[in-house]
Motif scaffolding. Structure first.
Motif, mmCIF file in Angstrom:
data_model
loop_
_atom_site.group_PDB
_atom_site.id
_atom_site.type_symbol
_atom_site.label_atom_id
_atom_site.label_comp_id
_atom_site.label_asym_id
_atom_site.label_seq_id
_atom_site.Cartn_x
_atom_site.Cartn_y
_atom_site.Cartn_z
ATOM 1 N N THR A 81 26.376 -105.120 17.439
ATOM 2 C CA THR A 81 26.617 -103.691 17.713
ATOM 3 C C THR A 81 26.206 -102.847 16.508
ATOM 4 O O THR A 81 26.249 -103.309 15.372
ATOM 5 N N HIS A 82 25.821 -101.621 16.776
ATOM 6 C CA HIS A 82 25.312 -100.750 15.713
ATOM 7 C C HIS A 82 26.379 -100.488 14.658
ATOM 8 O O HIS A 82 26.094 -100.487 13.474
ATOM 9 N N SER A 83 27.594 -100.226 15.133
ATOM 10 C CA SER A 83 28.712 -99.993 14.214
ATOM 11 C C SER A 83 28.412 -98.990 13.108
ATOM 12 O O SER A 83 28.749 -99.217 11.942
ATOM 13 N N GLY A 137 25.361 -92.265 10.054
ATOM 14 C CA GLY A 137 24.620 -93.433 10.544
ATOM 15 C C GLY A 137 24.319 -93.362 12.029
ATOM 16 O O GLY A 137 25.010 -92.684 12.798
ATOM 17 N N PHE A 155 21.305 -95.882 13.511
ATOM 18 C CA PHE A 155 20.699 -97.203 13.717
ATOM 19 C C PHE A 155 20.104 -97.374 15.111
ATOM 20 O O PHE A 155 19.966 -98.491 15.587
ATOM 21 N N MET A 198 18.086 -100.697 18.692
ATOM 22 C CA MET A 198 18.787 -100.877 17.430
ATOM 23 C C MET A 198 17.778 -101.304 16.383
ATOM 24 O O MET A 198 17.011 -102.231 16.608
ATOM 25 N N ILE A 213 19.601 -88.508 8.452
ATOM 26 C CA ILE A 213 20.333 -89.708 8.859
ATOM 27 C C ILE A 213 20.743 -90.540 7.651
ATOM 28 O O ILE A 213 21.485 -91.506 7.779
#
Ligand code: FES
Ligand code: FES
Lengths: 206, 780
Positions: free
Chosen positions: B219-221, B274, B276, B387, B498
């Motif tokens: 997961t990007h988290s 963030g 991603f 991702m 970003i």
């Protein structure tokens, strides 16, 4: 610190046990959880007992005396961000796993999401906003910038607070810094630069 | 400015430089090439926005609270698959503090993953909103579901989609990827990548290797969860704050949902914590956030903040798909590859896009026969989305580890095998450079000695390559540069920061052209009213934005030159600039003096970027842009008693065209290596096959690397390449930087143990199972 009995979020959960916690949280029976309406004054005469409505709280925030009315179940993080609009500390996990909400409480780095606001009654709280003096960035903040110890910046407030507490130490090694930020997650991957920045700042400030 | 013109550019890298002729569109400044002497661009400069980020003053979407704003909360489906029998949101409306409640599904609708939107409320406080959700009555009829990729491929598995599947694509996707070549059950076939005849190549092989490699859902988290704040300024006008990688994608989607003119939607993203790849559009990949926040705000008549919590972030905002890749390699007696054949299946949950990138197809292109077949396998789980280099890390892992296993059978050095098949001159240069700098040959000998001794703690060395394209976009960005009468300089564009360092790079470009100190350039970004821009996806930002910024700055400079000529009584052609002064012969005029002579308040010019016009020395497959090269070397130590893998060193050698700011570029590569290490060693989404829910939607059991889990040393080396692509020479780096890391680490573990661990993450139990000291875990 005041001599009032400390209630911590963990301590509170431990005290009533999981079963009690669940039973107590049936939606229909939930205690009022309003923080802004403030209709419920604290019951008079119950010394040491707080709530369920907002109760007065006094502490030092970034060197200034701060008075607020906060319900007893509200975390320090929520009180800072939502009530006092101090938004440097960030909400990332809201359960002690990431360190983005780190503040100093009487000089000790703490996850503000894992404390209740009333835990800091009488204490001195420093957030990232309190690191610079009179608009001048601190040695640590400058070192973060020089070493590019930040990318998106979302973990940065917490990282800085975890590192700030280290600076007084004389013999600082890489491992010390890594241990200090072991609870601070950074998804952009700034760790090596954070370590370099802190070691550099420690040299400068020693 | 002259019309269409031909210029000679010095392009290439290292010792391999040459002149090429390039046709420039009208008005385009001559590109900075290998001959350009730059004073500010290419030099390390600390981030200009850093003071805001280190003092808590930077405002993220989470921090925005318009006057009277309400909190939104979303009720999410607890079942992996269920029919909604009834839903009643009315009881929520009478809960304390609630201003609006919204059903997001109708009776009869089928929910297809745990975490899907069901209903939403807006209330005065977060707790009131959460509490009100409990009052919403929903009856579900649970249905059969399938979570496991292999199980979903079986005939008779519960079908995830019953109608036509729509592909959701974003600016985060790799250009040219996607599409379908048919569907059967839960398996949707992607168009395959094909060269020569791989089946024949395998038949001809003297030595072959075949194995299945698996990777996990990642997961990007991002630390800042998906979040959007909506404030209606009128029935047809809205102001939004959104944690997004694409301000204009938010604007356009929101306008479409509510039938507004895009120009009546004003989007702010001053900073974001963030992305991603997961943050495009007003909605998250698995949650209609834009509609929810907008509609609640409309009904409540007050601004609404919708900030997802960590659990929601894991469940419904995208992820990197898993993969099961069957890799077959064949080689002739001379050790040359005769075939690469990859059959990949992966699940993007209910979404699409589980391909495995271009590594197998594109990197070792001297192999004459290549076939890569990819399939999306639908499962009842939250949709994946782009991702950081979608598909590539998983593809690189399987291919590179398989190559190492083949190299072992061939008794060939893995690096030699790679060099024998890679045609990209820059990547070859990088492989050779790394061999020396990393101490490859000696390291491999040390690793072999420890292996032979059966030492408890072994060492291993691995290497892997990356492939990406210069996807810098033409005609997408309009930048504005202004010089005021007081001498101040401002540059504006509707781009989001970003965290890659673009704000600083923009300031550097303007400072370079106008010969001003960087500190004197004010950069304004993060607002849709500051001019069209690109999304930060596909590693396009620097390549798309800096040329437009430079064009605007050069146009301003042309006007300033004319003004100076007038002041000095000379012709514009006679004016030269040095150290911020305009000179003609012995006469000169200082910046401040010159600016005072500006008529009106300011000189303002806009700039755009034409399509990419150069791709030296190698084109990315099927396109007209340069193929970005990169390689990474990893050294690991493995404790054969505990199975714990520690990454000791990574050497990352990357090409990002002309490096604009080595300080921030280095951080970005380091971040890519750290993300890749985390992917290689610890991260994985764990699903409960019985209940169909994610078991670790948090940050304590979904393990992302902390300070003590990252490589002990990360060295970053850039290979500057002048590709002649655009006027600043910039190309992207964000994605290539994370492609080869996990692959290189897995290869190093193979070297250390003498056996391969073919499943990511490389957890201790798998290491021990590969060594044969514990039994292997179920599925893998
Ligand atoms: S938000 Fe407090 S530790 Fe994560
Ligand atoms: S700088 Fe982005 S999370 Fe640390």
């Amino acid at each position: 610190m005041s001599d009032r009995a400390r209630i911590t979020r963990r301590g509170l959960f431990r005290g009533i046990g999981t079963a009690g916690l669940l039973a107590g949280c049936k939606p229909s029976e939930r205690p009022p959880t309003t923080t802004e309406d403030g209709e419920q004054p604290p019951p008079a005469g119950s010394a040491g007992a707080l709530g369920p409505g907002p109760s007065p709280l006094e502490f030092t925030l970034n060197g200034q005396r701060q008075v607020a009315e906060v319900a007893p179940h509200v975390t320090l993080l929520a009180a800072l961000r939502e009530q006092l609009r101090v938004t440097g500390p960030k909400v990332v996990c809201d359960r002690g796993a990431c360190g983005a909400c780190t503040v100093l409480v009487d000089g000790v780095a703490r996850n503000s999401c894992m404390m209740l606001a009333h835990d800091v009654d009488g204490a001195a709280v420093t957030t990232v906003e309190g690191l610079s003096q009179g608009g001048k960035l601190s040695v640590l903040q400058e070192a973060f910038i020089r070493h590019d110890a930040l990318q998106c910046g979302f973990c940065t407030s917490g990282m800085l607070m975890s590192c700030q507490a280290l600076l007084g130490r004389t013999q600082l090694e890489r491992e010390d810094v890594e241990a200090a930020i072991a609870g601070n997650l950074c998804r952009c991957g700034t760790y090596p630069n954070v370590v370099a920045a802190v070691l550099d700042a420690a040299k400068g400030s020693a | 400015m002259p019309d269409d013109s031909k210029v000679t550019l010095k392009v290439g890298f290292a010792e391999q430089l040459r002149d090429i002729e390039v046709q420039l569109p009208a008005g385009e400044p001559k590109p900075w090439d290998a001959r350009a002497e730059l004073k500010v661009v290419g030099k390390p400069h600390p981030r200009v926005e850093a003071p805001l980020k280190v003092s808590g003053a930077a405002k993220y979407t989470h921090d925005i609270v318009p006057q009277g704003a309400l909190w939104a909360a979303v009720l999410r489906c607890p079942h992996a698959c269920a029919l909604v029998e009834s839903i009643d949101v009315a009881p929520a409306k009478s809960q304390p503090g609630v201003a609006a409640a919204l059903a997001l599904v109708k009776p009869g609708e089928r929910m297809i993953f745990a975490g899907q939107d069901v209903a939403a409320v807006a209330a005065k406080t977060a707790e009131q909103a959460e509490a009100a959700l409990q009052a919403i009555a929903v009856q579900y009829k649970p249905e059969a579901f399938v979570i496991d990729t292999a199980a979903a491929m079986q005939d008779g598995a519960p079908l995830v989609h019953r109608g036509k599947v729509e592909e959701r694509s974003t600016e985060g996707d790799e250009p040219g990827a996607g599409g379908s070549a048919g569907q059967r059950g839960n398996v949707r076939t992607s168009p395959s990548m094909k060269k020569g005849d791989a089946h024949k190549g395998l038949r001809m092989a003297k030595v072959s290797h075949e194995a299945t490699y698996t990777t996990q859902v990642h997961t990007h988290s991002a630390l800042e969860t998906h979040s959007i704040v909506v404030q209606w300024d009128g029935p047809k006008q809205a102001t939004l704050w959104c944690s997004t990688q694409g301000i204009f994608s938010v604007r356009d989607e929101f306008a479409e949902i509510f039938e507004l003119k895009p120009t009546d939607v004003h989007v702010h993203t001053e900073f974001l914590g963030g992305g991603f790849g997961a943050k495009f559009g007003a909605s998250a990949p698995g949650s209609r956030m834009g509609f929810i926040a907008g509609e609640l705000a409309r009904q409540a008549g007050a601004p609404v903040r919708l900030l997802l919590d960590r659990k929601e972030e894991h469940l419904c905002t995208g992820n990197r798909p898993d993969s099961r890749q069957q890799v077959k390699l064949g080689a002739g007696a001379n050790g040359q590859l005769t075939a690469i054949h990859v059959v990949a299946h992966g699940t993007a949950g209910i979404g699409t896009g589980a391909g495995v990138g271009r590594n197998a197809f594109g990197v070792y292109s001297r192999c004459p026969n290549i076939l890569v077949e990819s399939h999306d396998v639908f499962t009842h789980a939250g949709p994946a989305t782009a991702m950081r280099a979608p598909g590539h890390p998983q593809g690189a892992f399987a291919l590179e580890l398989a190559l190492d296993e083949l190299a072992k059978k061939l008794k060939r050095d893995p690096l030699d095998l790679r060099l024998a098949h890679d045609e990209h001159p820059v990547r070859r240069h990088q492989f050779e450079l790394g061999r020396k700098q990393f101490g490859w040959d000696e390291g491999k000998k040390r690793a072999a000695a420890l292996r032979d001794k059966q030492a408890r703690v072994r060492r291993g060395f691995g290497v892997a390559g990356s492939i990406w394209g210069d996807f810098g976009r033409g005609k997408a960005v309009v930048a504005t540069v202004s010089v005021m009468r007081d001498g101040s300089v401002e540059v504006k564009n509707g781009l989001q920061d970003i965290g890659g360092g673009i704000t600083t790079v923009v300031a550097q470009v303007v400072a370079e052209v106008l010969q001003r100190p960087i500190e004197a350039v004010r950069v304004r970004l993060g607002d849709s009213e500051l001019g069209p821009s690109v999304g930060s996806g596909g590693s396009v930002t620097t390549a798309s934005v800096t040329p437009a910024v430079r064009a605007a700055a050069e146009a301003v400079k042309t006007q300033l030159t004319a003004l100076a000529a007038k002041q000095l009584g000379r012709k514009p052609e006679e004016i030269t600039w040095s150290e911020g002064q305009a000179r003609a012969g012995s006469k000169s005029i200082a910046w401040a003096e010159l600016c005072k002579k500006i008529e009106g308040e300011a000189i303002v010019a806009t700039g755009t970027r034409p399509e990419t016009y150069g791709a030296y020395p190698v084109k990315f497959m099927g396109g007209n842009s340069y193929q970005i090269a990169g390689v990474q070397f990893a050294e690991v130590s493995v404790d054969t008693w505990t199975g714990v893998v520690t990454v000791e060193r990574v050497l990352a050698i990357h090409d990002c065209g002309k490096v604009m700011n080595p300080l921030t570029a280095r951080s970005q590569v380091q971040g890519g290596v750290i993300l890749g290490t985390s992917y290689a060693l610890t991260e994985q989404r764990i699903m409960d096959r019985v209940r169909g829910v994610m078991l670790n939607p948090n940050l304590e059991t979904y393990k992302i690397a902390g300070a003590r889990d990252v490589p002990r040393a990360i060295d970053v080396v850039f290979t500057p390449v002048d590709t002649g692509a655009n006027n600043t020479g910039a190309i992207g780096i964000g994605e290539p930087a994370t492609i080869p890391t996990a692959a290189a680490i897995a290869c190093a573990v193979h070297d250390a143990l003498g056996v391969a661990v073919r499943d990511l993450p490389l957890t201790p139990d798998r290491v021990l199972a590969a060594l044969g000291v514990v039994p292997a875990r179920g599925a893998s």
